[in-house]
Scaffold this motif. Sequence first.
Motif, PDB file in Angstrom:
ATOM      1  N   GLY A  49       0.784  -1.236   0.000  1.00  0.00           N
ATOM      2  CA  GLY A  49       0.000   0.000   0.000  1.00  0.00           C
ATOM      3  C   GLY A  49       0.809   1.276   0.000  1.00  0.00           C
ATOM      4  N   GLY A  50       2.118   1.175  -0.091  1.00  0.00           N
ATOM      5  CA  GLY A  50       2.963   2.355  -0.152  1.00  0.00           C
ATOM      6  C   GLY A  50       3.490   2.753   1.209  1.00  0.00           C
ATOM      7  N   ILE A  51       4.564   3.523   1.201  1.00  0.00           N
ATOM      8  CA  ILE A  51       5.265   3.894   2.429  1.00  0.00           C
ATOM      9  C   ILE A  51       4.379   4.683   3.382  1.00  0.00           C
ATOM     10  N   ASP A  52       3.442   5.467   2.864  1.00  0.00           N
ATOM     11  CA  ASP A  52       2.581   6.292   3.718  1.00  0.00           C
ATOM     12  C   ASP A  52       1.629   5.451   4.567  1.00  0.00           C
ATOM     13  N   ARG A  53       1.446   4.197   4.197  1.00  0.00           N
ATOM     14  CA  ARG A  53       0.569   3.293   4.940  1.00  0.00           C
ATOM     15  C   ARG A  53       1.202   2.873   6.266  1.00  0.00           C
ATOM     16  N   PHE A  54       2.508   2.960   6.363  1.00  0.00           N
ATOM     17  CA  PHE A  54       3.232   2.474   7.521  1.00  0.00           C
ATOM     18  C   PHE A  54       3.450   3.574   8.554  1.00  0.00           C
ATOM     19  N   SER A  55       3.768   3.140   9.764  1.00  0.00           N
ATOM     20  CA  SER A  55       4.012   4.095  10.837  1.00  0.00           C
ATOM     21  C   SER A  55       5.232   4.947  10.519  1.00  0.00           C
ATOM     22  N   GLU A  56       5.336   6.049  11.229  1.00  0.00           N
ATOM     23  CA  GLU A  56       6.478   6.938  11.042  1.00  0.00           C
ATOM     24  C   GLU A  56       7.790   6.213  11.367  1.00  0.00           C
ATOM     25  N   THR A  57       7.753   5.320  12.345  1.00  0.00           N
ATOM     26  CA  THR A  57       8.940   4.556  12.721  1.00  0.00           C
ATOM     27  C   THR A  57       9.422   3.688  11.564  1.00  0.00           C
ATOM     28  N   VAL A  58       8.494   3.007  10.906  1.00  0.00           N
ATOM     29  CA  VAL A  58       8.848   2.169   9.752  1.00  0.00           C
ATOM     30  C   VAL A  58       9.391   3.041   8.630  1.00  0.00           C
ATOM     31  N   GLN A  59       8.739   4.153   8.375  1.00  0.00           N
ATOM     32  CA  GLN A  59       9.195   5.063   7.327  1.00  0.00           C
ATOM     33  C   GLN A  59      10.608   5.552   7.609  1.00  0.00           C
ATOM     34  N   GLN A  60      10.877   5.936   8.862  1.00  0.00           N
ATOM     35  CA  GLN A  60      12.205   6.409   9.232  1.00  0.00           C
ATOM     36  C   GLN A  60      13.243   5.299   9.083  1.00  0.00           C
ATOM     37  N   SER A  61      12.890   4.083   9.482  1.00  0.00           N
ATOM     38  CA  SER A  61      13.819   2.953   9.368  1.00  0.00           C
ATOM     39  C   SER A  61      14.170   2.687   7.914  1.00  0.00           C
TER      40      SER A  61
END
Length: 98
Positions: A49-61
Amino acid sequence: MPRSTSYHVKLIKDLQDPLEAAAYIEVVIEEGDPNMLNKALKNVIEAQGGIDRFSETVQQSYNKFAQILAEKGEIEFYALTNVLNALGLQLAVTVKSA
């Protein structure tokens, strides 16, 4: 005559299945190419579903991983896989139980 489905479209559809995504990442890890791993992770993220679907922590990682790869051209992770390989061991990617 129907048009064929592009490889990327089919890949993304297949990667929506967590078992397929795990197997895909595992094979890419075995190949030992960090750039290939980065692309594979992008594909799995897209399928989920794309990076925006994930938490900020996942995006930062993920962004940190991509930045390290861009700066160094490699990641230390593969040092671990090399040691494991020398010991006759390997990493496995599996679907996390709920």
